[in-house]
Design an enzyme around this catalytic site. Structure first.
Site, mmCIF file in Angstrom:
data_model
loop_
_atom_site.group_PDB
_atom_site.id
_atom_site.type_symbol
_atom_site.label_atom_id
_atom_site.label_comp_id
_atom_site.label_asym_id
_atom_site.label_seq_id
_atom_site.Cartn_x
_atom_site.Cartn_y
_atom_site.Cartn_z
ATOM 1 N N LYS A 216 0.813 -1.206 0.000
ATOM 2 C CA LYS A 216 0.000 0.000 0.000
ATOM 3 C C LYS A 216 0.850 1.261 0.000
ATOM 4 O O LYS A 216 2.025 1.243 0.340
ATOM 5 C CB LYS A 216 -0.992 -0.043 1.176
ATOM 6 C CG LYS A 216 -2.063 -1.110 0.928
ATOM 7 C CD LYS A 216 -3.180 -1.124 1.938
ATOM 8 C CE LYS A 216 -4.237 -2.151 1.504
ATOM 9 N NZ LYS A 216 -5.338 -2.252 2.490
ATOM 10 N N ARG A 256 -3.141 -10.541 4.530
ATOM 11 C CA ARG A 256 -3.522 -10.571 3.108
ATOM 12 C C ARG A 256 -2.391 -9.935 2.322
ATOM 13 O O ARG A 256 -2.066 -8.757 2.520
ATOM 14 C CB ARG A 256 -4.829 -9.807 2.895
ATOM 15 C CG ARG A 256 -5.339 -9.802 1.452
ATOM 16 C CD ARG A 256 -6.637 -9.004 1.362
ATOM 17 N NE ARG A 256 -7.227 -9.027 0.036
ATOM 18 C CZ ARG A 256 -6.937 -8.172 -0.953
ATOM 19 N NH1 ARG A 256 -6.029 -7.207 -0.728
ATOM 20 N NH2 ARG A 256 -7.519 -8.266 -2.127
#
Length: 284
Positions: A216, A256
């Site tokens: 991210k 994840r």
């Protein structure tokens, strides 16, 4: 799949974006053969679940209609199910979740935590499957405008508690609920780091927690090069692995990630060190 929620080892969820516009690998696995091949490979590398998604949720992404989303994911799910790959469906739509469950997935991963579609709770309750409830404040087009907090950890905790209460009211069993703090979703870099540092406050809700920091943008901003530019998406895996190990050490149920092999290797070393999860220590 209930055994997965009680797993003694950290669960690794591998990301499979069957989309042309996801932030990390958009378009790379949009074709059926490429998607199925990658899903099988991630499972071989150690993914306990392959998370199949047909709609990008990157900041600013536009929505696709449910027919397009279903058309992207269902053929992949059927092929992976035939190959024995355990899967979750990454969707906010009850109709897509229902079709995916019928096609072979066993977990619903809903980034809206049930807010985007009021029928999702009914679908999950009837299926009796695990439901990942992520902290969410709005769709991708405007979510960063909603990243305003006085105390991000306290507010995320309280809003997740509301999502859990709604799920329970819809008939979802408590032992089928997983929470996710929603890193990057209506969160700025400082919010993501505070949530990472204070995970035990979220774990105090009493539910398994999925941690999803993989590649991210806040990691890219943290890792700026000498020229001041953020580290590109493809060069954030080491930082992702570091955050994943920190999250597991704090007590997270699972992570994840895009890089399944690197994450699984790091978690194997962590497990071999004999260091217990902090949540487990507290429970003792």
């Amino acid at each position: 799949m209930s055994d997965l929620l009680r797993s003694a080892h950290p669960v690794v969820m591998g990301v499979l974006n069957v989309t042309p516009d996801s932030f990390s690998d958009g378009g790379r696995y949009a074709g059926l053969d490429a998607a199925v091949g990658h899903g099988i490979e991630m499972h071989r590398q150690g993914a306990d679940l392959v998370d199949v998604g047909g709609e990008s949720t990157r900041p600013g992404a536009g929505r696709v209609d449910p027919e397009t989303e279903a058309r992207r994911v269902l053929p992949v799910i059927r092929e992976l199910a035939a190959a024995g790959v355990p899967m979750s469906i990454d969707t906010t739509r009850a109709s897509v979740a229902a079709a995916a469950l019928a096609a072979g997935v066993s977990v619903v991963n809903d980034v809206s935590g049930g807010l985007a579609d009021p029928d999702m709770g009914k679908v999950v309750a009837e299926a009796g499957c695990p439901w990942v409830l992520m902290h969410w404040r709005g769709h991708a087009e405007r979510m960063q405008d909603l990243a305003t907090y006085r105390d991000v950890v306290a507010e995320v905790r309280d809003e997740l508690r509301q999502r859990v209460d709604e799920a329970l009211a819809a008939g979802v069993a408590a032992d089928r609920i997983v929470i996710d703090p929603g890193l990057g979703f209506a969160k700025r870099a400082e919010h993501n780091l505070q949530l990472t540092a204070r995970l035990p406050e979220l774990l105090a809700l009493g539910y398994p927690l999925l941690f999803a920091a993989s590649r991210k943008s806040y990691l890219g901003s943290l890792l700026r090069g000498a020229d001041g530019t953020a580290r590109p998406v493809g060069e954030r895996d080491a930082a992702t692995i570091a955050t994943s190990v920190l999250a597991v050490a704090a007590g997270s149920w699972g992570v994840r990630v895009h890089d399944v092999r690197g994450t699984a290797d790091a978690l194997a070393v962590w497990a071999a060190s004999g260091r217990p999860r902090l949540a487990a220590e507290g429970a003792a």
